[in-house]
Design an enzyme around this catalytic site. Structure first.
Site, PDB file in Angstrom:
ATOM      1  N   CYS A  36     -10.136  -0.745  -4.028  1.00 22.55           N
ATOM      2  CA  CYS A  36      -9.555   0.528  -4.499  1.00 22.55           C
ATOM      3  C   CYS A  36     -10.379   1.099  -5.642  1.00 22.55           C
ATOM      4  O   CYS A  36      -9.995   2.082  -6.263  1.00 22.55           O
ATOM      5  CB  CYS A  36      -8.100   0.338  -4.902  1.00 22.55           C
ATOM      6  SG  CYS A  36      -7.861  -0.951  -6.112  1.00 22.55           S
TER       7      CYS A  36
ATOM      8  N   GLN B 291       0.855  -1.203   0.000  1.00 22.69           N
ATOM      9  CA  GLN B 291       0.000   0.000   0.000  1.00 22.69           C
ATOM     10  C   GLN B 291       0.885   1.244   0.000  1.00 22.69           C
ATOM     11  O   GLN B 291       1.829   1.331   0.782  1.00 22.69           O
ATOM     12  CB  GLN B 291      -0.900   0.011   1.246  1.00 22.69           C
ATOM     13  CG  GLN B 291      -1.902  -1.140   1.295  1.00 22.69           C
ATOM     14  CD  GLN B 291      -3.110  -0.915   0.404  1.00 22.69           C
ATOM     15  OE1 GLN B 291      -3.286   0.146  -0.173  1.00 22.69           O
ATOM     16  NE2 GLN B 291      -3.940  -1.938   0.283  1.00 22.69           N
TER      17      GLN B 291
HETATM   18  N1  SAH Z   1      -3.936  -7.094   0.550  1.00 18.96           N
HETATM   19  C1  SAH Z   1      -2.662  -6.614   0.073  1.00 18.96           C
HETATM   20  C2  SAH Z   1      -2.558  -6.521  -1.446  1.00 18.96           C
HETATM   21  C3  SAH Z   1      -3.662  -5.846  -2.167  1.00 18.96           C
HETATM   22  S1  SAH Z   1      -3.340  -5.417  -3.838  1.00 18.96           S
HETATM   23  C4  SAH Z   1      -2.309  -5.296   0.718  1.00 18.96           C
HETATM   24  O1  SAH Z   1      -3.135  -4.638   1.342  1.00 18.96           O
HETATM   25  O2  SAH Z   1      -1.146  -4.895   0.610  1.00 18.96           O
HETATM   26  C5  SAH Z   1      -3.985  -6.726  -4.745  1.00 18.96           C
HETATM   27  C6  SAH Z   1      -3.084  -7.935  -4.783  1.00 18.96           C
HETATM   28  O3  SAH Z   1      -3.781  -8.931  -5.550  1.00 18.96           O
HETATM   29  C7  SAH Z   1      -1.738  -7.754  -5.456  1.00 18.96           C
HETATM   30  O4  SAH Z   1      -0.734  -8.239  -4.609  1.00 18.96           O
HETATM   31  C8  SAH Z   1      -1.834  -8.602  -6.733  1.00 18.96           C
HETATM   32  O5  SAH Z   1      -0.606  -9.191  -7.096  1.00 18.96           O
HETATM   33  C9  SAH Z   1      -2.847  -9.658  -6.322  1.00 18.96           C
HETATM   34  N2  SAH Z   1      -3.626 -10.300  -7.384  1.00 18.96           N
HETATM   35  C10 SAH Z   1      -4.044  -9.783  -8.551  1.00 18.96           C
HETATM   36  N3  SAH Z   1      -4.832 -10.660  -9.208  1.00 18.96           N
HETATM   37  C11 SAH Z   1      -4.928 -11.772  -8.435  1.00 18.96           C
HETATM   38  C12 SAH Z   1      -5.625 -13.005  -8.552  1.00 18.96           C
HETATM   39  N4  SAH Z   1      -6.359 -13.265  -9.615  1.00 18.96           N
HETATM   40  N5  SAH Z   1      -5.515 -13.894  -7.556  1.00 18.96           N
HETATM   41  C13 SAH Z   1      -4.760 -13.625  -6.449  1.00 18.96           C
HETATM   42  N6  SAH Z   1      -4.083 -12.473  -6.289  1.00 18.96           N
HETATM   43  C14 SAH Z   1      -4.162 -11.541  -7.251  1.00 18.96           C
END
Ligand code: SAH
Length: 462
Positions: free
Chosen positions: A418, A290
Site C-alpha cells: 500500500c 481491505q
Molecule cells: N493480507 C491482508 C492484510 C493486509 S494489512 C489483507 O489483504 O486483508 C497488513 C496486516 O499486517 C494487518 O493485518 C496487520 O495487523 C499485520 N501486521 C502488521 N505488522 C505485522 C508484523 N510485524 N508481523 C505480522 N503481521 C503484521
C-alpha cells in the site's frame, strides 16, 4: 526572491506525491494545495524558502481541462480526499507516475527496466469504502459534531455525507448511525472526548458495512471503561435496519491510534460477514479488512495470477490479516502457512477457514520477522515455500524478515503493497539477493485520494 504574502499568478505543471500542484514563477517553485495540473491560478505565498514556497490558492484564473467539480462540498477542507477536483483518468495517471517514480528513484531502476502494467481503476470511483472512522468532538460553535480531521490537524471538518462511504440500497448508513450517536449524546449529556484535557467519553465511531451481506457494524471508541446510559445507545442503534453488531472499545491513550485494546460486544455476534469472490469472511472491529470490496477481487486476482499456482505449491502468506489472501489461494495450493500479529485477526482467520471449508491452511500468531524464521527452522522439511506472499503495512517489510525470506529460497515472491516507496526499497533489496523483478501492477483501491496499492512479482534469478 519572493516572500510571505506575495501574490503571484502561476500555471500548475506537475503534481507532488501528496497531490499538491507544483508550478514555477521565474524558476521559483510553488507548491499549491487544491490545484490540478494545467490550472492557471492566483496564489498567495504562505511560507517562503530559498528555492521554493508553499502557497495558498486564491482564485483559479483558467481551470485545467483535467479539473472537475468536487462531489463533496467540504472536499478542500477535509483531509480525506486530496484528488477530488481531478478527473478520474488523470488521478489514475498520477498514481501510475507515483509508483513508477518511486521504483526509479528509491528502487534505483532504469526507466526501461521497470516492468509496469497499466493501473487497474474503478468503474464507479465513489461510495466504495466499507469502513469509516469518524472522530467526534465539538465544532467552532461548541456543538457536538462529527466529521473528518482537516489535513495535518485534529480540528473536525463536519461532513454532510461522505462520498466515499459505502451505502446500502442508496441509504447513507454512516449518516444514519452518526446522527443516532450524536442525538444520544445530546439527550444524555455525554461529552465527546476533549484531546487537550483528555476528558470526556466518545472519541471515534467505527462503522463497517458489507455491500454483499448488507450487514452493519458499529464500534464506539470511548475514553473510559464504561459509557453512561449505554443501553439507550444500543436500543437506538438496533433500530437502524441491517444493524448486526454493536460494541464499545476503550482507548485511554493519548495519540493518533484510534482503537484501544479492550472491546466489549453489546449486541450481535461481535463481527460482521463480508464476501470476496466465493469466500465468506468474519470481520471483528479490531481486524484489518481491505476497505474497497470491489477492487479487492481485482487485487487478489493479480496476486493469484502472479503466484502461478497449480495445486502442488506450499505458499506462505505473511501479514495475512483475517486470511483473505490465504483462503483465496488455498484451493489452488497444497498448503498455505499464514502469519499475522493481531490476535483477534488470527482468531477470525481460523474461523474463516472453517466456514469456507478450507482445511489446508495454518495460522501462526506473532510478528512475521520473528515467527517465520523460528517456525521454518523447526519444520523445514514440511514447509519449504514455493511462493511467499507479503502484504505489509505502509512501512514495508522488516529487513530481518527479508533476510529470512531469501534464506527460505522461494521460487516466487508476490509483494502486495500500500506504499510504493517502501515497495521500491524492498524490491531493490531483494534484487540484490538473487531475485528478478518481473512485473508490477498498480491497483486503485483508494479513488479520490493520493494512495495507491500495487502488486509485484519477483522470481528467483535464473
Ligand atoms: N493480507 C491482508 C492484510 C493486509 S494489512 C489483507 O489483504 O486483508 C497488513 C496486516 O499486517 C494487518 O493485518 C496487520 O495487523 C499485520 N501486521 C502488521 N505488522 C505485522 C508484523 N510485524 N508481523 C505480522 N503481521 C503484521
Amino acid at each position: 526572491m519572493y516572500q510571505k504574502n506575495d501574490e503571484l499568478t502561476v500555471t500548475i505543471e506537475d503534481q507532488g506525491i501528496n497531490g499538491e500542484g507544483i508550478g514555477k514563477v521565474n524558476g521559483y517553485a510553488l507548491f499549491v494545495k487544491d490545484t490540478v495540473i494545467g490550472d492557471k491560478c492566483k496564489v498567495k505565498i504562505m511560507k517562503a524558502k530559498k528555492n521554493f514556497a508553499f502557497a495558498k490558492l486564491i482564485e483559479i484564473v483558467e481551470p485545467s481541462k483535467h479539473r472537475v467539480e468536487e462531489k463533496c462540498p467540504v472536499a478542500r477542507q477535509c483531509g480525506g480526499c486530496q484528488l477530488q477536483s481531478m478527473d478520474y483518468e488523470t488521478q489514475l495517471k498520477f498514481k501510475e507516475e507515483k509508483v513508477f517514480n518511486n521504483l526509479k528513484r528509491i528502487g534505483g531502476l532504469d526507466t526501461c527496466q521497470i516492468p509496469m502494467k497499466e493501473i487497474i481503476g474503478m468503474d464507479e470511483p465513489y461510495y466504495y469504502r466499507n469502513k469509516t472512522q469518524f472522530p467526534v468532538g465539538r465544532n467552532k460553535d461548541g456543538e457536538i459534531a462529527y466529521g473528518f480531521y482537516a489535513g495535518r490537524t485534529h480540528s473536525i471538518i463536519e461532513t454532510p455525507g461522505c462520498v466515499l462511504g459505502m451505502r446500502i440500497d442508496g441509504r447513507d448508513v454512516c449518516k444514519e448511525i452518526m446522527d443516532t450517536v450524536i442525538s444520544f449524546m445530546k439527550e444524555n449529556d455525554i461529552e465527546p472526548y476533549d484531546e487537550p484535557t483528555q476528558s470526556g467519553f466518545v472519541r471515534h465511531v467505527l462503522i463497517r458495512i458489507s455491500e454483499s451481506t448488507k450487514q452493519i457494524m458499529v464500534c464506539v471508541v470511548t475514553n473510559s471503561n464504561e459509557l453512561p446510559e449505554v443501553d439507550k445507545l444500543v436500543e437506538k442503534l438496533k433500530a437502524i435496519p441491517n444493524m448486526t453488531s454493536i460494541s464499545i472499545n476503550t482507548n485511554k491513550e493519548f495519540g493518533n491510534v484510534i482503537m484501544g485494546s479492550k472491546t466489549v460486544h453489546l449486541f450481535g455476534p461481535g463481527y460482521i460477514e463480508d464476501t470476496i469472490g466465493e469466500n465468506k469472511f468474519r470481520i471483528s472491529p479490531e481486524s484489518f479488512f481491505q476497505v474497497n470490496s470491489k477492487q479487492v477481487e481485482k487485487l487478489y486476482g493479480k496476486a493469484i495470477e502472479y503466484a502461478g499456482l497449480t495445486g502442488e505449491e506450499i505458499v506462505w502468506d505473511l501479514y495475512c490479516g483475517i486470511g483473505t489472501i490465504s483462503l483465496s489461494m488455498a484451493k489452488d495450493a497444497k498448503k498455505v502457512i499464514c502469519v499475522e500479529i493481531v490476535e483477534k485477526a488470527v482468531e477470525d482467520a481460523k474461523n474463516n477457514a472453517i466456514i469456507n471449508k478450507v482445511d489446508n491452511t495454518e495460522f501462526l500468531l506473532g510478528a512475521a520477522e520473528d515467527v517465520v524464521a523460528d517456525y521454518f527452522d523447526e519444520e523445514k522439511e514440511e514447509c519449504h515455500p514455493d511462493v511467499i506472499v507479503v502484504d505489509p503495512p505502509r512501512k514495508g517489510c522488516d529487513q530481518k524478515l527479508l533476510k529470512t525470506i531469501v534464506s527460505m529460497n522461494p521460487e516466487r515472491i508476490v509483494y502486495v503493497s500500500c506504499d510504493s516507496a517502501t515497495l521500491a526499497r524492498d524490491l531493490a533489496w531483494l534484487k540484490g539477493y538473487g531475485y528478478t523483478f518481473n512485473e508490477v501492477t498498480p491497483v486503485d483501491m483508494f479513488p479520490q485520494t493520493v494512495h495507491v496499492e500495487s502488486v509485484a512479482l519477483l522470481s528467483k534469478t535464473k
